[in-house]
Design an enzyme around this catalytic site. Sequence first.
Site, PDB file in Angstrom:
ATOM      1  N   HIS A  83      -2.079 -58.412   4.739  1.00  0.00           N
ATOM      2  CA  HIS A  83      -3.138 -57.922   5.626  1.00  0.00           C
ATOM      3  C   HIS A  83      -2.559 -57.468   6.964  1.00  0.00           C
ATOM      4  O   HIS A  83      -1.908 -58.247   7.643  1.00  0.00           O
ATOM      5  CB  HIS A  83      -4.142 -59.063   5.854  1.00  0.00           C
ATOM      6  CG  HIS A  83      -5.369 -58.665   6.605  1.00  0.00           C
ATOM      7  ND1 HIS A  83      -5.858 -59.413   7.649  1.00  0.00           N
ATOM      8  CD2 HIS A  83      -6.200 -57.605   6.464  1.00  0.00           C
ATOM      9  CE1 HIS A  83      -6.958 -58.839   8.102  1.00  0.00           C
ATOM     10  NE2 HIS A  83      -7.186 -57.742   7.397  1.00  0.00           N
ATOM     11  N   GLU A 116      -2.027 -53.706   3.469  1.00  0.00           N
ATOM     12  CA  GLU A 116      -3.230 -53.117   4.055  1.00  0.00           C
ATOM     13  C   GLU A 116      -2.952 -52.820   5.515  1.00  0.00           C
ATOM     14  O   GLU A 116      -2.344 -53.632   6.207  1.00  0.00           O
ATOM     15  CB  GLU A 116      -4.398 -54.108   3.925  1.00  0.00           C
ATOM     16  CG  GLU A 116      -5.751 -53.554   4.320  1.00  0.00           C
ATOM     17  CD  GLU A 116      -6.224 -53.918   5.722  1.00  0.00           C
ATOM     18  OE1 GLU A 116      -7.371 -53.579   6.032  1.00  0.00           O
ATOM     19  OE2 GLU A 116      -5.467 -54.513   6.524  1.00  0.00           O
ATOM     20  N   ASP A 165      -4.744 -50.569   9.180  1.00  0.00           N
ATOM     21  CA  ASP A 165      -5.936 -49.939   9.777  1.00  0.00           C
ATOM     22  C   ASP A 165      -5.492 -48.709  10.554  1.00  0.00           C
ATOM     23  O   ASP A 165      -4.463 -48.755  11.240  1.00  0.00           O
ATOM     24  CB  ASP A 165      -6.598 -50.905  10.761  1.00  0.00           C
ATOM     25  CG  ASP A 165      -6.940 -52.223  10.109  1.00  0.00           C
ATOM     26  OD1 ASP A 165      -7.892 -52.263   9.330  1.00  0.00           O
ATOM     27  OD2 ASP A 165      -6.216 -53.218  10.377  1.00  0.00           O
ATOM     28  N   HIS A 216      -5.740 -51.855  14.723  1.00  0.00           N
ATOM     29  CA  HIS A 216      -7.017 -52.323  14.202  1.00  0.00           C
ATOM     30  C   HIS A 216      -8.200 -51.934  15.082  1.00  0.00           C
ATOM     31  O   HIS A 216      -9.209 -51.403  14.612  1.00  0.00           O
ATOM     32  CB  HIS A 216      -6.975 -53.853  14.036  1.00  0.00           C
ATOM     33  CG  HIS A 216      -8.238 -54.429  13.476  1.00  0.00           C
ATOM     34  ND1 HIS A 216      -9.332 -54.765  14.258  1.00  0.00           N
ATOM     35  CD2 HIS A 216      -8.607 -54.725  12.199  1.00  0.00           C
ATOM     36  CE1 HIS A 216     -10.287 -55.241  13.494  1.00  0.00           C
ATOM     37  NE2 HIS A 216      -9.874 -55.231  12.232  1.00  0.00           N
ATOM     38  N   LYS A 244     -10.454 -46.957   9.946  1.00  0.00           N
ATOM     39  CA  LYS A 244     -11.177 -47.752  10.944  1.00  0.00           C
ATOM     40  C   LYS A 244     -11.821 -46.824  11.958  1.00  0.00           C
ATOM     41  O   LYS A 244     -12.973 -46.981  12.332  1.00  0.00           O
ATOM     42  CB  LYS A 244     -10.135 -48.643  11.639  1.00  0.00           C
ATOM     43  CG  LYS A 244     -10.494 -50.036  12.046  1.00  0.00           C
ATOM     44  CD  LYS A 244     -11.400 -50.789  11.198  1.00  0.00           C
ATOM     45  CE  LYS A 244     -11.046 -52.251  11.109  1.00  0.00           C
ATOM     46  NZ  LYS A 244     -11.963 -53.008  10.284  1.00  0.00           N
ATOM     47  N   ASP A 267      -3.174 -62.702   5.280  1.00  0.00           N
ATOM     48  CA  ASP A 267      -2.329 -62.645   6.481  1.00  0.00           C
ATOM     49  C   ASP A 267      -0.965 -63.281   6.215  1.00  0.00           C
ATOM     50  O   ASP A 267      -0.041 -63.109   7.003  1.00  0.00           O
ATOM     51  CB  ASP A 267      -2.989 -63.439   7.623  1.00  0.00           C
ATOM     52  CG  ASP A 267      -4.222 -62.757   8.177  1.00  0.00           C
ATOM     53  OD1 ASP A 267      -4.275 -61.513   8.141  1.00  0.00           O
ATOM     54  OD2 ASP A 267      -5.130 -63.464   8.665  1.00  0.00           O
TER      55      ASP A 267
HETATM   56  O1  G3P Z   1      -9.527 -54.393   4.480  1.00  0.00           O
HETATM   57  C1  G3P Z   1      -9.897 -55.724   4.569  1.00  0.00           C
HETATM   58  C2  G3P Z   1     -10.023 -56.226   5.974  1.00  0.00           C
HETATM   59  O2  G3P Z   1      -8.925 -55.777   6.702  1.00  0.00           O
HETATM   60  C3  G3P Z   1     -11.286 -55.780   6.634  1.00  0.00           C
HETATM   61  O3  G3P Z   1     -11.507 -56.398   7.884  1.00  0.00           O
HETATM   62  O4  G3P Z   1     -11.483 -56.484  10.334  1.00  0.00           O
HETATM   63  O5  G3P Z   1      -9.496 -57.229   9.088  1.00  0.00           O
HETATM   64  O6  G3P Z   1     -10.071 -54.809   9.225  1.00  0.00           O
HETATM   65  P1  G3P Z   1     -10.593 -56.221   9.176  1.00  0.00           P
HETATM   66 CA    CA Z   2      -8.420 -53.872   7.905  1.00  0.00          CA
END
Ligand code: G3P
Ligand code: CA
Length: 231
Positions: free
Chosen positions: A6, A33, A35, A48, A102, A220
């Site tokens: 993450h 993953e 953002d 993010h 995002k 994470d």
């Molecule tokens: O993509 C899953 C997760 O990352 C979504 O929430 O706030 O961590 O971007 P956030």
């Molecule tokens: Ca995310």
Amino acid sequence: MKIFGHRGAAGLIAENTLESVEIALLHNVDGIEIDIHCCKTGELVVIHDETLDRTTNGKGNVKDYSLEDLKQYSTQEGYAIPTLDQVLDLIDGQCLLNIELKGKDTVIPTIKVLEKYIRNTNWEYNDFIISSFDHEQLFELKKSTSHFKIGVLTEKSVVEALPIAKKLDAFSIHPSIEILTRDQVDLAREVGFDVYVWTVNDKELIKKSKFWKVEGIITDFPNFVTEKRSI
Ligand code: G3P
Ligand code: CA
């Protein structure tokens, strides 16, 4: 069950940095993953929040800075804000990449960058899942190309995400572990969607996810998971 780091490896090092991606790769993740947002000069940057405030020593909206300006800011540890291109160069198709849209207006620039990489490097369409809570952007993506796998993010429930996923002809539904139930996993699967659940950070939740046979977890702590794949 696939394991995605993450924001790279957000539990181990500053999130959404090249260093974070590197650590996730060292732990042999199946995917990562990240953002993304668009900055003032149009490049996609990996961060993010809408603003620089929480994760860097800068202040204000990402979209108000040129890429050149963003280069002067860093995380507390001194790590730069990477561009999407830099992350793609670093991973170079070694694992899957889940790009979360995002920021606003990220669809077209994302397609352009990814298709450039698919044409010229080791990356393939199949290596990507493009996800977002902003379902309008996912509809824009679907209108523009049918080549990318689409992931519908939901904070509410699989039930809420299902009709949207169907209209989008999505690949997967991405619910929060906080709200997920076994019935919802089964429901998504019956209709043909993979389930990628976030953010799964402790042993019990990992076990539960595995037991429910979700296709992937986003964590994470990719170190914890890869060291204990037997959980
Ligand atoms: O993509 C899953 C997760 O990352 C979504 O929430 O706030 O961590 O971007 P956030
Ligand atoms: Ca995310």
